[in-house]
Design a protein around this motif. Structure first.
Motif: not given
Length: 150
Positions: A130-136
């Motif tokens: 699982t890859l979790r990418l945070d978007v502002s």
């Protein structure tokens, strides 16, 4: 050269689609708000998001997400805001720029994005990781309000 207006972490840009020869319709202007996540060291794009206001309802929108290759496409994409599920997106196709997922955004979902600080995009790679990418979401409200004006 004119710079696209930036609202914290979101950019609003417009382009005019040329009219098609033989049609009398005038060119159509399309505006979007976008954000790209890039790798710090290489500058390579990791994720791109684009929000376009719906033509038939000023309070709804369409979200396009372009992800990198190497993902388990059948797992789709999930987006969370404040650890609460917001969207489940299916991949539509892959092009040389990456794999594309599209979804409609309701007025309530746009409100959730406007009130949040970060949206987490959850992807699964082909190894099942699982890859979790945070978007502002800083500037989301201002960019959305500008988009609606255009």
């Amino acid at each position: 050269m004119q710079m696209d207006p930036t609202y914290r972490d979101w950019v609003v840009r417009c382009a005019t689609a040329p009219s098609v020869e033989g049609q009398t319709a005038s060119p159509v202007r399309i505006c979007e708000m976008t954000q790209e996540l890039r790798q710090q060291d290489s500058g390579q794009r990791v994720l791109a998001l684009s929000v376009i206001q719906s033509a038939d309802d000023a309070d709804t929108a369409s979200l396009t997400l372009v992800s990198p290759f190497g993902l388990l496409l059948s797992a789709g994409i999930q987006i969370e805001v404040s650890e609460a599920a917001l969207l489940d997106m299916a991949f539509r196709t892959c092009l040389p720029a990456g794999c594309i997922a599209l979804s409609d955004l309701t007025a309530d979902q746009i409100g959730t994005l406007a009130e949040g600080e970060t949206a987490t995009v959850i992807l699964t790679d082909t190894n099942g990781q699982t890859l979790r990418l945070d978007v502002s979401l800083a500037g989301f409200t201002a960019a959305w309000n500008r988009l609606k004006e255009l």
